[in-house]
Design a protein around this motif. Structure first.
Motif, PDB file in Angstrom:
ATOM      1  N   TYR A 296       0.862  -1.182   0.000  1.00  0.00           N
ATOM      2  CA  TYR A 296       0.000   0.000   0.000  1.00  0.00           C
ATOM      3  C   TYR A 296       0.900   1.234   0.000  1.00  0.00           C
ATOM      4  O   TYR A 296       2.098   1.163   0.310  1.00  0.00           O
ATOM      5  CB  TYR A 296      -0.945   0.024   1.206  1.00  0.00           C
ATOM      6  CG  TYR A 296      -0.259   0.245   2.530  1.00  0.00           C
ATOM      7  CD1 TYR A 296      -0.026   1.528   3.031  1.00  0.00           C
ATOM      8  CD2 TYR A 296       0.171  -0.839   3.306  1.00  0.00           C
ATOM      9  CE1 TYR A 296       0.615   1.725   4.241  1.00  0.00           C
ATOM     10  CE2 TYR A 296       0.800  -0.640   4.520  1.00  0.00           C
ATOM     11  CZ  TYR A 296       1.021   0.649   4.977  1.00  0.00           C
ATOM     12  OH  TYR A 296       1.652   0.838   6.170  1.00  0.00           O
TER      13      TYR A 296
ATOM     14  N   TYR B 297      -3.679  10.270  -0.248  1.00  0.00           N
ATOM     15  CA  TYR B 297      -4.600   9.217  -0.665  1.00  0.00           C
ATOM     16  C   TYR B 297      -3.943   7.882  -0.320  1.00  0.00           C
ATOM     17  O   TYR B 297      -2.827   7.596  -0.773  1.00  0.00           O
ATOM     18  CB  TYR B 297      -4.904   9.280  -2.164  1.00  0.00           C
ATOM     19  CG  TYR B 297      -5.493  10.600  -2.606  1.00  0.00           C
ATOM     20  CD1 TYR B 297      -6.863  10.839  -2.549  1.00  0.00           C
ATOM     21  CD2 TYR B 297      -4.666  11.621  -3.075  1.00  0.00           C
ATOM     22  CE1 TYR B 297      -7.399  12.051  -2.953  1.00  0.00           C
ATOM     23  CE2 TYR B 297      -5.194  12.836  -3.475  1.00  0.00           C
ATOM     24  CZ  TYR B 297      -6.559  13.041  -3.413  1.00  0.00           C
ATOM     25  OH  TYR B 297      -7.077  14.248  -3.806  1.00  0.00           O
TER      26      TYR B 297
ATOM     27  N   ALA C 292      -3.921   4.054  -0.912  1.00  0.00           N
ATOM     28  CA  ALA C 292      -4.445   3.176  -1.954  1.00  0.00           C
ATOM     29  C   ALA C 292      -3.474   2.038  -2.185  1.00  0.00           C
ATOM     30  O   ALA C 292      -2.306   2.077  -1.770  1.00  0.00           O
ATOM     31  CB  ALA C 292      -4.660   3.955  -3.252  1.00  0.00           C
ATOM     32  N   THR C 293      -3.977   1.017  -2.861  1.00  0.00           N
ATOM     33  CA  THR C 293      -3.187  -0.113  -3.312  1.00  0.00           C
ATOM     34  C   THR C 293      -3.504  -0.371  -4.777  1.00  0.00           C
ATOM     35  O   THR C 293      -4.325   0.353  -5.383  1.00  0.00           O
ATOM     36  CB  THR C 293      -3.482  -1.361  -2.464  1.00  0.00           C
ATOM     37  OG1 THR C 293      -2.616  -2.422  -2.882  1.00  0.00           O
ATOM     38  CG2 THR C 293      -4.920  -1.788  -2.605  1.00  0.00           C
TER      39      THR C 293
ATOM     40  N   ASP D 166      -7.072   0.136  -6.850  1.00  0.00           N
ATOM     41  CA  ASP D 166      -7.991   1.103  -6.241  1.00  0.00           C
ATOM     42  C   ASP D 166      -8.236   2.277  -7.182  1.00  0.00           C
ATOM     43  O   ASP D 166      -7.364   2.682  -7.964  1.00  0.00           O
ATOM     44  CB  ASP D 166      -7.435   1.604  -4.914  1.00  0.00           C
ATOM     45  CG  ASP D 166      -7.487   0.540  -3.829  1.00  0.00           C
ATOM     46  OD1 ASP D 166      -8.084  -0.519  -4.081  1.00  0.00           O
ATOM     47  OD2 ASP D 166      -6.914   0.777  -2.746  1.00  0.00           O
TER      48      ASP D 166
ATOM     49  N   VAL E  73      -9.119   6.269  -7.432  1.00  0.00           N
ATOM     50  CA  VAL E  73      -8.977   7.523  -6.689  1.00  0.00           C
ATOM     51  C   VAL E  73      -9.717   8.612  -7.458  1.00  0.00           C
ATOM     52  O   VAL E  73      -9.432   8.851  -8.641  1.00  0.00           O
ATOM     53  CB  VAL E  73      -7.491   7.901  -6.503  1.00  0.00           C
ATOM     54  CG1 VAL E  73      -7.371   9.216  -5.753  1.00  0.00           C
ATOM     55  CG2 VAL E  73      -6.747   6.802  -5.771  1.00  0.00           C
TER      56      VAL E  73
ATOM     57  N   ARG F 173      -6.842   5.331 -11.534  1.00  0.00           N
ATOM     58  CA  ARG F 173      -6.777   3.963 -11.013  1.00  0.00           C
ATOM     59  C   ARG F 173      -5.315   3.580 -10.868  1.00  0.00           C
ATOM     60  O   ARG F 173      -4.533   3.692 -11.814  1.00  0.00           O
ATOM     61  CB  ARG F 173      -7.495   2.979 -11.931  1.00  0.00           C
ATOM     62  CG  ARG F 173      -7.329   1.512 -11.483  1.00  0.00           C
ATOM     63  CD  ARG F 173      -8.110   0.581 -12.362  1.00  0.00           C
ATOM     64  NE  ARG F 173      -9.545   0.742 -12.135  1.00  0.00           N
ATOM     65  CZ  ARG F 173     -10.486   0.185 -12.891  1.00  0.00           C
ATOM     66  NH1 ARG F 173     -10.133  -0.562 -13.923  1.00  0.00           N
ATOM     67  NH2 ARG F 173     -11.762   0.378 -12.621  1.00  0.00           N
TER      68      ARG F 173
END
Length: 224
Positions: free
Chosen positions: A111, A121, A123-124, A127, A129, A210
C-alpha cells in the motif's frame, strides 16, 4: 419629304457622335500585334539547391503548419508545472535499509500513501482515486508516475518518509480513467433592499485515476 430629310439628318448626326475619336485610341506600338516585340523577356530558371533530393517530396506549407490552439487551452497548458529533473546521483542506503528493504519487496501486496496536489490518498493496486478537482492536460488513457509519497508498506513492514519517501525506492503509476461531473447546482443570491435575484449555476468536474502499478525496487537496482 421634309420630315424624312430631317430624320435622316438626325440619324446621321447620332451615328457621327457615337464614333470613337482618334485621340482615345492607344498608339500603334501598344497594339497586340506590336506589343509582343517590346514585352518579350528572356526566361530565367533558378537552379535547384544542392540539398534537394528528387526522392524526398517537398512539404507543403499546409502540412508544416501546426494546429492553432485556443487561448483558453493555451492558458491551461501554461499552468501545468514541468516535472522536476531526476536525481543524477545514486541513493546511499543505510545498513538498516539494506537489511529491511528486501523483506518489504518480497511481501505479496503493498500500500502507499501518495500525495497529489498536497492531498493524501491511501491506496493499493487496483484502487480508484477520485480527485476533488479537474486535472489539466490529461486525457483518458494517460499513465501518470506518482513520486510524492509519505508512507510505503505491506502487512508486516512500513517505510515512512521524513517527510517523503525517496522516489528512487519505488515505482507507482496510475492510469487516467476519465472525468466525472457532479449534478448542476443552483444558488440564488440577493441583497437587502434589492429585488433583483441572481442565480449562480455551478457544475464541477473531477478526474478519476486507477492505481495500476506499485513496486518496491531492490537494493542492487537502487544503488546501480
Amino acid at each position: 419629304m421634309s420630315t424624312l430629310t430631317m430624320l435622316s439628318r438626325s440619324l446621321r448626326r447620332s451615328v457621327l457622335d457615337t464614333r470613337i475619336p482618334s485621340s482615345a485610341l492607344p498608339p500603334t506600338f501598344l497594339l497586340p500585334s506590336r506589343a509582343r516585340y517590346f514585352n518579350t523577356t528572356a526566361q530565367h530558371v533558378e537552379p535547384p539547391p544542392d540539398s534537394f533530393s528528387p526522392s524526398i517530396p517537398a512539404c507543403s506549407p499546409t502540412a508544416e503548419a501546426t494546429p492553432q490552439l485556443s487561448k483558453h487551452t493555451q492558458q491551461k497548458l501554461s499552468k501545468i508545472p514541468s516535472p522536476p529533473p531526476p536525481p543524477c546521483t545514486p541513493l546511499a542506503l543505510s545498513a538498516s535499509m539494506k537489511e529491511l528493504l528486501p523483506l518489504l519487496a518480497i511481501q505479496p501486496s503493498h500500500y502507499i500513501r501518495v500525495h497529489i496536489h498536497g492531498k493524501p490518498y491511501l491506496a493499493t493496486v487496483g484502487d480508484t482515486v477520485r480527485l476533488p478537482f479537474h486535472m489539466p492536460g490529461v486525457v483518458p488513457g494517460d499513465v501518470l508516475r506518482l513520486t510524492r509519497a509519505s508512507a510505503l508498506g505491506s502487512r508486516d513492514y512500513t517505510l515512512k518518509g521524513a517527510p517523503w519517501v525517496d522516489e528512487r525506492v519505488f515505482e507507482c503509476r496510475a492510469r487516467v480513467l476519465g472525468t466525472e461531473a457532479e449534478p448542476m447546482r443552483c444558488k440564488e443570491k440577493t441583497k437587502r433592499r434589492n429585488r433583483k435575484v441572481k442565480t449562480v449555476r455551478s457544475k464541477h468536474k473531477f478526474t478519476v485515476l486507477r492505481l495500476s502499478e506499485l513496486r518496491v525496487k531492490g537494493v542492487e537496482e537502487i544503488e546501480g
